[in-house]
Design an enzyme around this catalytic site. Sequence first.
Site, PDB file in Angstrom:
ATOM      1  N   GLY A   1      41.434  52.529  40.614  1.00 54.70           N
ATOM      2  CA  GLY A   1      40.732  52.012  41.599  1.00 54.70           C
ATOM      3  C   GLY A   1      39.106  51.882  41.029  1.00 54.70           C
TER       4      GLY A   1
ATOM      5  N   ASP B   1      38.602  46.495  44.634  1.00 53.47           N
ATOM      6  CA  ASP B   1      39.521  47.667  44.643  1.00 53.47           C
ATOM      7  C   ASP B   1      38.892  48.789  45.087  1.00 53.47           C
ATOM      8  OD1 ASP B   1      42.181  48.363  44.298  1.00 53.47           O
ATOM      9  OD2 ASP B   1      42.247  48.247  42.289  1.00 53.47           O
TER      10      ASP B   1
ATOM     11  N   GLY C   1      32.933  45.726  34.943  1.00 50.50           N
ATOM     12  CA  GLY C   1      32.785  45.857  33.443  1.00 50.50           C
ATOM     13  C   GLY C   1      33.622  47.124  32.829  1.00 50.50           C
TER      14      GLY C   1
ATOM     15  N   HIS D   1      44.413  41.639  41.078  1.00 52.25           N
ATOM     16  CA  HIS D   1      43.323  41.991  40.036  1.00 52.25           C
ATOM     17  C   HIS D   1      44.040  41.434  38.668  1.00 52.25           C
ATOM     18  CE1 HIS D   1      46.250  45.592  40.154  1.00 52.25           C
ATOM     19  NE2 HIS D   1      45.639  46.119  41.098  1.00 52.25           N
TER      20      HIS D   1
ATOM     21  N   ARG E   1      54.320  35.245  21.972  1.00 53.05           N
ATOM     22  CA  ARG E   1      55.513  34.602  22.259  1.00 53.05           C
ATOM     23  C   ARG E   1      56.053  34.763  23.591  1.00 53.05           C
ATOM     24  NH1 ARG E   1      56.176  36.663  17.128  1.00 53.05           N
ATOM     25  NH2 ARG E   1      56.876  38.404  17.675  1.00 53.05           N
TER      26      ARG E   1
ATOM     27  N   ALA F   1      47.095  46.204  35.286  1.00 52.65           N
ATOM     28  CA  ALA F   1      48.510  46.411  35.939  1.00 52.65           C
ATOM     29  C   ALA F   1      49.632  45.144  35.742  1.00 52.65           C
ATOM     30  CB  ALA F   1      48.664  46.863  37.265  1.00 52.65           C
TER      31      ALA F   1
ATOM     32  N   LEU G   1      42.929  55.002  35.321  1.00 53.20           N
ATOM     33  CA  LEU G   1      41.989  54.316  36.298  1.00 53.20           C
ATOM     34  C   LEU G   1      42.795  54.302  37.618  1.00 53.20           C
ATOM     35  CD1 LEU G   1      40.794  51.309  34.368  1.00 53.20           C
ATOM     36  CD2 LEU G   1      39.462  53.478  35.081  1.00 53.20           C
TER      37      LEU G   1
HETATM   38 ZN   LIG Z   1      46.506  47.712  42.277  1.00 52.47          ZN
END
Ligand SMILES: [Zn+2]
Length: 378
Positions: free
Chosen positions: A308, A273, A248, A215, A226, A219, A306
Amino acid sequence: MTIRAITAKTIFDGEQYHSDSALVWKGDRIVDIVPTSTLPVSVIVTDVGDRIVAPGFIDIQVNGGGDVMFNSDTTADGIDTICRAHRQHGTAYLLPTLISATPEEMKTALIAAECAIEQGVAGVLGVHLEGPWLNKDKKGAHDANKFYSPTIEQLEAFPWLERGVSLVTLAAENVDTQALNWLQQHHVVVSCGHSNATQHQLTAEKLASVNGFTHLFNAMSPLEGREPGTVGTALMTDHAWCSIIVDGIHVATQNVLMAHKLKPEGKLLIVTDAMASVGSRTNRFVLDGEEISVQDGKLVNSSGSLAGAHIGMDQSVANAIAWGLNEAEVLRMASTYPAEALNLDDVGTLKPGYRAAATILNSDYSSYAVLVDGVLNP
Ligand SMILES: [Zn+2]
């Protein structure tokens, strides 16, 4: 053995379009795609009219569906329920995905997936262990108390799948090179995710054993002026695929389009997911003792993080096309490319000899029916 066919105005085989054609299969294998006018009368035909027939969608990251979380029901029956729920949304095959759990629970999950394949549960290709070899700074909805860095002895103790695919998501900066090599040598597909790495932590040696990134953007350490972070490294590592959530909500539209521009052809693929709320009656479920619920189309835990996605493959495909990606390319991102990511050579394309699996879509790309291993599921 009976020969069956689906006739349609449009069939996309993964490479090209065929008009007024028939997808012909015998048992669980594709025979050919032929002009409808040449079909012998003995063939049992299902006509789907103006709809589009595409290679069966493959979702390599599915935590749950139909009110079942794989974490709470690591059985062949649980996997069957999840596969059925996702078939309503166009998914022919999937990897049930275990969110960071204990080694004992991971073993149970691996055994459940092996059993499901042995028992012929339709739609299961293997298993995805998402964690617990992750970075606590990018834990998302995972329980960081379960995280650790595996030794080779610990890896050897798992009953990795013999008949299906084993995919793991791990933070490559927290797993040593020997352990990564061990996984590679034992045909475990390795994806880097829930990672807070700097570019320098993701050495060429480590990246050689990394097949993909999980994903993309979510995460993982971001791309900064830099410091490329995990995101920049994922985008620049040509041999590695990236999965991406296209609801979205998780990733901005422009970032999906940017990733598509930067990754080589075939290296960006769609995952949902998805959680238990897809194909569910309730819109809420429990993960690690914590309630997760759908709020304004978002799945969030009690702290508002969030947890999933609440989306199926068909809506994901519709989104990507609406955002401007080419239809044929998006259909491949949902079928051909995930098959390649898992090194599978008999799914993901409508070719003679491949498993008879197709996703039949309405004109708005919502799922009309799914063919899995020769069985048409309306
Ligand atoms: Zn995950």
